[in-house]
Design a protein around this motif. Structure first.
Motif, PDB file in Angstrom:
ATOM      1  N   GLY A  79       0.603  -1.376  -0.001  1.00 25.51           N
ATOM      2  CA  GLY A  79      -0.090  -0.151   0.276  1.00 25.51           C
ATOM      3  C   GLY A  79       0.554   1.821  -0.017  1.00 25.51           C
ATOM      4  O   GLY A  79       2.049   0.950  -0.063  1.00 25.51           O
ATOM      5  N   ASN A 112      -0.124 -10.095   3.498  1.00 22.59           N
ATOM      6  CA  ASN A 112      -0.092  -8.909   2.953  1.00 22.59           C
ATOM      7  C   ASN A 112      -0.152  -8.406   4.490  1.00 22.59           C
ATOM      8  O   ASN A 112      -0.973  -8.048   5.068  1.00 22.59           O
ATOM      9  N   ASN A 135      -0.846  -3.778   6.064  1.00 23.22           N
ATOM     10  CA  ASN A 135      -1.439  -2.942   5.255  1.00 23.22           C
ATOM     11  C   ASN A 135      -0.504  -1.462   5.969  1.00 23.22           C
ATOM     12  O   ASN A 135      -0.037  -1.701   7.241  1.00 23.22           O
ATOM     13  N   LYS A 189      -7.846  -0.083  -2.564  1.00 23.40           N
ATOM     14  CA  LYS A 189      -6.784  -1.535  -2.883  1.00 23.40           C
ATOM     15  C   LYS A 189      -7.002  -1.984  -3.776  1.00 23.40           C
ATOM     16  O   LYS A 189      -6.131  -2.575  -3.972  1.00 23.40           O
ATOM     17  N   ASN A 207      -3.920  -1.890  -0.542  1.00 19.20           N
ATOM     18  CA  ASN A 207      -4.698  -1.620  -0.065  1.00 19.20           C
ATOM     19  C   ASN A 207      -5.373  -0.777   0.100  1.00 19.20           C
ATOM     20  O   ASN A 207      -4.509   0.760  -0.235  1.00 19.20           O
TER      21      ASN A 207
END
Length: 752
Positions: free
Chosen positions: A193, A423, A425, A732, A737
């Protein structure tokens, strides 16, 4: 100062501490000998230098460079070097966007390179956070790190306990080698992100299919500017040059919409102080006025858009100018005036700032402004557009990044059944690290970031770092994140290695030449990747797939491909370095050909892609975040004039301009709270607090306070102590994200 003979880097840094100019230092042995005595050199060392003849003033060599910071302008530079020392950093006028000047931060680079507080050697801290640092060798540092990675892999059966947090401290293309190194270890916990612009990226993706701003140099053609939540007088001074030229030559009008009366707003023909996070309502109110008065571009809409009838129907049923005025706090007459002027000026442009979309309704608000530009036919006119940013010049090979995992690497199973990274964030980093299970996160590698200063939920981020078994930070500044590391690895500045840079705003590419030898024991991120891979494979053959050697020049050249060569009219990196900065040859910049990358091939007021992602299909209004009863004051934390996030402010030259943080507060709010000018103020909510000096001003509304995000040297000041990890509505799809609602930060205040 290291063992043996004192080196020139140590001497120059000590000179900076004592405010002795490099010129006087290098001209004669007397200044040098005196400095050596003050620097604590041995008698033998002093006698060596005293007997050395004065350093001759040789001819200056000039090298090409480019600023690699996370900034609109990405300036092209010419660096003057004498006797291996940088003497001057100047603008490269061959780049017509950069022109003849740099910003205040660019001119401070000479001080940054020779900063006496620069990290010089690999260092180890025991225990973490104690300040008990000792110098170690590169071999010891890499051996310790490599053994920890293998230990975690043995204990947990994968490299998922290893986490990487890297972002935009250096945008030189091969700095993606950090991601490549982590890929080559196996599947890890990958921080994904961006805190900067994800909601707006998704929004423009739904509308246009891809974000692509018009050439900012074409702003000289513009007849009407509407700058929305952006402050280029501080953050993009070169774009401001083209705006001013359009005002001088075309009589262009400048309208600035912002909750804060910024430096840019102070120069505007019209400043609109909007209620924060209601920007979408203002755009829709303007759209309704334009529709009612038949000021929309019917011909363009019929040929080039999808869903305008549905958008028009929504406006008629749900939006009035009176509603927009009540929602935004902008007088009805002003909304009508700006709408009329924007619709009738051709071309008219909007510039959507990144702060604009840092709200829970930020992405939808961007879509509302996009719609305003589209319905007037300004979306694709040169000098027009709904300008946000672009990645159209970023088509590199990413050779340094694209690496395969070792055979049999175990990761997280993706929906298509493949193994992938876990993943994490970026905008909720601290909590996700603490909550990670099966396996937990035990090690962090941080590069090109200052996580502790820049992340939301700062108190939680500290707890997350405290919970880890090892924290490695690669940097050349002793940031607050570095202060919490177990091991620091010193890295180079961009003057100490080759590279290549492009912008996410203008259309230029620039070669970066190696100007000086790396100071002390600093290494590039790429050299660190080679060295760690070599060490890992010594410890356990096959444990890392990253190459173990190469040359920086070769790896820079490998990032260039046929597409880049054709786009910029070059024949590789060496040719670029020979020619100097080059501008992209776009036949139709910024969608001026009306060909969009949406499913319909048209501009989409109604986006089925947005609907599939759980957002409204239509460019409608989304309500802002409700104001909490106990924390009724909005705390906005915009960019400073003297820093880029946490970079530059610790420089002594910047400290001379901005010596301490301050809180902008309206006198009426201060009076209610019993606060006087210059008082220390406690700004707090249920997450944390920050203490900061009050500065009275009417540039902020009564119910808003502002503090400029920064990292001050040897200071615990951190505005993000109060900023919660509240997601924005979009982001996202394109960044992995959602964005972060930095400006939906509500607090209370009291005299400290």
């Amino acid at each position: 100062m290291g063992e043996g003979k004192a080196d020139i880097g140590d001497i120059l840094q000590r000179a900076a501490e004592l405010n002795i100019s490099r010129r006087s230092l290098l001209k004669g042995g007397m200044a040098l000998g005196g400095l050596l005595a003050l620097s604590g050199c041995s008698m033998l060392e002093r006698s060596y230098y005293k007997s050395t003849p004065a350093i001759a003033e040789g001819p200056a060599q000039e090298f090409l460079s480019a600023c690699p910071r996370n900034c609109f302008d990405t300036c092209s530079m010419v660096v003057s070097v004498k006797n291996g020392v940088i003497r001057k950093v100047a603008a490269d006028p061959r780049n017509t966007f950069t022109g003849n000047s740099l910003c205040v931060k660019g001119y401070a680079y000479t001080n940054k390179v020779y900063d006496p507080n620069r990290i010089k050697y690999p260092m180890m801290q025991t225990p973490r956070g104690s300040g008990n640092w000792k110098r170690i060798s590169w071999d010891e540092a890499l051996d310790t790190i490599g053994k920890k990675i293998l230990d975690l892999k043995d204990r947990y059966g994968s490299t998922l306990p290893v986490c990487m947090n890297k972002y935009s401290g250096n945008f030189n293309i091969w700095h993606y080698c950090v991601e490549g190194l982590m890929n080559s270890l196996g599947h890890i916990s990958l921080v994904m992100g961006t805190p900067c612009w994800p909601a707006g990226i998704d929004a423009q993706g739904y509308d246009y299919g891809f974000m692509w701003n018009t050439d900012p140099e074409d702003f000289v053609k513009t007849k009407h500017f509407m700058l929305w939540g952006v402050n280029p007088a501080w953050t993009s001074i070169h774009t401001m040059k083209f705006i001013n030229k359009a005002r001088e030559q075309n009589g262009a009008k400048l309208v600035v919409i912002d909750p804060i009366c910024t430096a840019t707003a102070s120069k505007a023909d019209l400043y609109i102080q909007i209620r924060p996070s209601t920007d979408g309502a203002l755009a829709l109110g303007m759209a309704r006025y334009i529709l009612d008065n038949n000021l929309h571009d019917r011909n363009w809409l019929e040929k080039n858009s999808k869903g305008f009838p549905e958008f028009a129907d929504y406006l008629k049923k749900n939006v009035t100018v009176d509603w927009a005025s009540k929602t935004t706090g902008v007088p009805k007459s002003v909304i009508e005036q700006v709408a009329r002027e924007f619709a009738t000026a051709k071309p008219a442009c909007t510039w959507i700032g990144y702060g604009f979309q840092r709200h829970i309704n930020g992405g939808q608000s961007v879509r509302n402004v996009d719609a305003l530009a589209a319905m007037t036919g300004n979306a694709t006119r040169p000098g027009g557009g709904a300008n946000y940013g672009h990645l159209a010049t970023w088509g590199f090979n990413y050779h340094a990044m694209v690496m395969k995992q070792p055979e049999g690497s175990i990761g997280v199973e993706s929906p298509d059944g493949k193994m992938t990274h876990r993943n994490i964030n970026m905008n909720n980093f601290g909590r996700m690290v603490l909550e990670a299970k099966n396996p937990p996160i035990k090690m962090l590698w941080t590069a090109c970031r200052n996580t502790v200063s820049q992340d939301p939920d700062a108190p939680i981020v500290k707890k997350a770092l405290d919970s880890l078994e090892m924290v490695v930070v690669v940097d050349h500044s002793f940031t607050r994140t570095a202060q919490m590391a177990d091991i620091i690895l010193p890295t180079t500045t961009h003057f100490e290695h080759p590279g290549v840079n492009v912008s996410y705003w203008h259309y230029w590419i620039a070669a970066v030449e190696k100007c000086i030898e790396p100071l002390y024991e600093s290494k590039t991120d790429l050299e660190i990747a080679w060295a760690l891979s070599k060490k890992m494979n010594q410890l356990q053959p096959g444990s890392c797939t990253y190459p173990t050697e190469g040359t920086l020049a070769e790896w820079t050249e490998k990032e260039i491909n046929d597409g880049i060569n054709k786009l910029f009219g070059i024949k590789g990196w060496k040719d670029l370095a020979k020619k100097g900065p080059q501008k992209a040859h776009f036949p139709n910049p910024g969608y001026s050909d009306n060909k969009f990358k949406t499913p319909s091939g048209k501009y989409e007021f109604v986006s089925e892609t947005a609907a599939k992602d759980g957002h409204p299909a239509l460019s409608l209004y989304k309500e802002p975040m409700p104001i909490p009863k106990d924390y009724p004051i909005r705390f906005i934390t915009p960019h400073s004039r003297t820093a880029i996030h946490s970079q530059f402010q610790h420089n002594p030259w910047m400290m001379a301009i901005f010596p301490e943080p301050y809180l902008e507060i309206h006198p009426d709010l201060a009076k209610e709270k019993g606060i006087r000018e210059g008082d220390m103020v406690r700004v707090y909510n249920d997450l944390g607090e920050v203490r900061i000096k009050a500065k009275f001003t009417r540039v902020v509304p009564k119910d808003v306070i502002a503090g400029y995000e920064n990292w001050f040297w040897k200071s615990d000041f951190n505005l993000n102590n109060t900023v919660k990890a509240i997601p924005a509505d979009m982001g996202k799809r394109n960044t992995g994200n959602p964005g972060i609602a930095f400006h939906d930060n509500f607090v209370n205040i009291e005299k400290a």
